[in-house]
Design a protein around this motif. Structure first.
Motif, short mmCIF file in Angstrom:
data_model
loop_
_atom_site.label_atom_id
_atom_site.label_comp_id
_atom_site.label_asym_id
_atom_site.label_seq_id
_atom_site.Cartn_x
_atom_site.Cartn_y
_atom_site.Cartn_z
N MET A 1 0.84 -1.18 0.00
CA MET A 1 0.00 0.00 0.00
C MET A 1 0.88 1.25 0.00
O MET A 1 1.81 1.37 0.78
N THR A 2 0.59 2.15 -0.89
CA THR A 2 1.36 3.38 -1.00
C THR A 2 0.89 4.40 0.01
O THR A 2 -0.31 4.62 0.18
N ARG A 3 1.84 5.02 0.67
CA ARG A 3 1.50 6.08 1.62
C ARG A 3 1.61 7.41 0.90
O ARG A 3 2.63 7.72 0.30
N PHE A 4 0.55 8.20 0.98
CA PHE A 4 0.51 9.46 0.25
C PHE A 4 0.82 10.66 1.13
O PHE A 4 0.69 11.79 0.68
N GLY A 5 1.26 10.44 2.36
CA GLY A 5 1.56 11.56 3.24
C GLY A 5 2.87 12.23 2.87
O GLY A 5 3.64 11.77 2.04
N LEU A 6 3.12 13.35 3.51
CA LEU A 6 4.38 14.06 3.37
C LEU A 6 4.92 14.33 4.78
O LEU A 6 4.77 15.42 5.31
N PRO A 7 5.51 13.29 5.40
CA PRO A 7 5.94 13.45 6.79
C PRO A 7 7.09 14.45 6.92
O PRO A 7 7.77 14.78 5.94
N TYR A 8 7.30 14.87 8.13
CA TYR A 8 8.32 15.86 8.43
C TYR A 8 9.70 15.37 8.03
O TYR A 8 10.56 16.15 7.63
N ALA A 9 9.95 14.07 8.11
CA ALA A 9 11.25 13.50 7.77
C ALA A 9 11.57 13.62 6.29
O ALA A 9 12.74 13.56 5.89
N GLU A 10 10.56 13.80 5.44
CA GLU A 10 10.77 13.92 4.00
C GLU A 10 10.92 15.37 3.54
O GLU A 10 11.01 15.63 2.35
N ARG A 11 10.96 16.30 4.48
CA ARG A 11 11.12 17.71 4.13
C ARG A 11 12.55 18.14 4.40
O ARG A 11 13.12 17.80 5.42
N ARG B 1 3.12 15.09 -3.38
CA ARG B 1 2.64 14.07 -2.45
C ARG B 1 1.95 12.93 -3.19
O ARG B 1 2.14 11.76 -2.87
N LEU B 2 1.15 13.25 -4.19
CA LEU B 2 0.40 12.23 -4.91
C LEU B 2 1.24 11.49 -5.96
O LEU B 2 0.84 10.42 -6.42
N ASN B 3 2.39 12.06 -6.35
CA ASN B 3 3.20 11.45 -7.41
C ASN B 3 4.58 11.04 -6.95
O ASN B 3 5.42 10.69 -7.78
N LYS B 4 4.83 11.02 -5.67
CA LYS B 4 6.18 10.70 -5.19
C LYS B 4 6.53 9.24 -5.37
O LYS B 4 7.70 8.88 -5.27
N GLU B 5 5.57 8.37 -5.69
CA GLU B 5 5.91 6.97 -5.93
C GLU B 5 6.78 6.82 -7.18
O GLU B 5 7.44 5.79 -7.33
N ILE B 6 6.82 7.82 -8.05
CA ILE B 6 7.71 7.78 -9.21
C ILE B 6 9.16 7.69 -8.75
O ILE B 6 9.94 6.89 -9.26
N ILE B 7 9.51 8.48 -7.77
CA ILE B 7 10.88 8.50 -7.27
C ILE B 7 11.11 7.42 -6.21
O ILE B 7 12.19 6.86 -6.12
N HIS B 8 10.09 7.10 -5.44
CA HIS B 8 10.24 6.08 -4.40
C HIS B 8 10.28 4.68 -4.99
O HIS B 8 10.79 3.75 -4.35
N GLY B 9 9.78 4.50 -6.17
CA GLY B 9 9.76 3.18 -6.79
C GLY B 9 10.95 2.89 -7.68
O GLY B 9 10.96 1.91 -8.41
N CYS B 10 11.99 3.72 -7.64
CA CYS B 10 13.13 3.51 -8.53
C CYS B 10 14.00 2.34 -8.11
O CYS B 10 14.73 1.79 -8.92
N GLY B 11 13.97 1.95 -6.83
CA GLY B 11 14.68 0.76 -6.38
C GLY B 11 16.16 0.94 -6.15
O GLY B 11 16.90 -0.04 -6.09
N LYS C 1 -3.30 21.26 -12.76
CA LYS C 1 -2.96 20.26 -13.78
C LYS C 1 -1.58 20.56 -14.39
O LYS C 1 -0.78 19.64 -14.61
N THR C 2 -1.28 21.81 -14.66
CA THR C 2 0.02 22.20 -15.18
C THR C 2 1.12 21.90 -14.18
O THR C 2 2.18 21.37 -14.54
N ILE C 3 0.87 22.21 -12.92
CA ILE C 3 1.85 21.96 -11.87
C ILE C 3 2.08 20.47 -11.71
O ILE C 3 3.22 20.01 -11.60
N GLU C 4 1.02 19.68 -11.73
CA GLU C 4 1.15 18.24 -11.57
C GLU C 4 1.95 17.62 -12.72
O GLU C 4 2.82 16.76 -12.50
#
Length: 123
Positions: free
Chosen positions: A1-11, A76-86, A106-109
């Protein structure tokens, strides 16, 4: 399950890490963002991100907050692109909103998706 949060540790928040990012990092421009990346091999995967909307381009605080919120939501919604690089890396990324216009979500996303794909290809 993908976590969509943006915890303090990721800032990215430490002064030394921000200085290292801006002095030693490399980056590029994808409208409406300038991005800077500093990555190094590490035992554990970690990505920290910094969001910035300069006061020089947007004088009103409510506009800066709106653009920062849109940017954080898109990341936050698209960070799995970078987290899934392995790959085991430690990366710091700065996303600087550089346009003088107020772009829609939409442009920003789309820009965030392209930036994250470019960051993954730089590893």
């Amino acid at each position: 399950m993908t976590r969509f949060g943006l915890p303090y540790a990721e800032r990215l928040r430490s002064f030394g890490a921000v200085r290292r990012l801006f002095q030693s990092g490399h980056g590029g421009f994808i409208y409406p963002f300038r991005y800077i990346l500093f990555a190094e091999p590490d035992e554990q995967f970690s990505v920290r991100v910094l969001f910035s909307v300069p006061k020089r381009n947007h004088k009103r605080a409510n506009v800066r907050n709106l653009l920062r919120r849109r940017t954080k939501e898109a990341y936050r919604l698209n960070k799995e692109i970078i987290h899934g690089c392995g790959k085991n890396i430690s990366a710091d990324v700065a996303l600087i909103y550089s346009s003088k216009e107020i772009c829609d979500y939409k442009t920003i996303e789309n820009a965030i998706k392209r930036i994250l794909a470019a960051v993954v290809s730089d590893f």
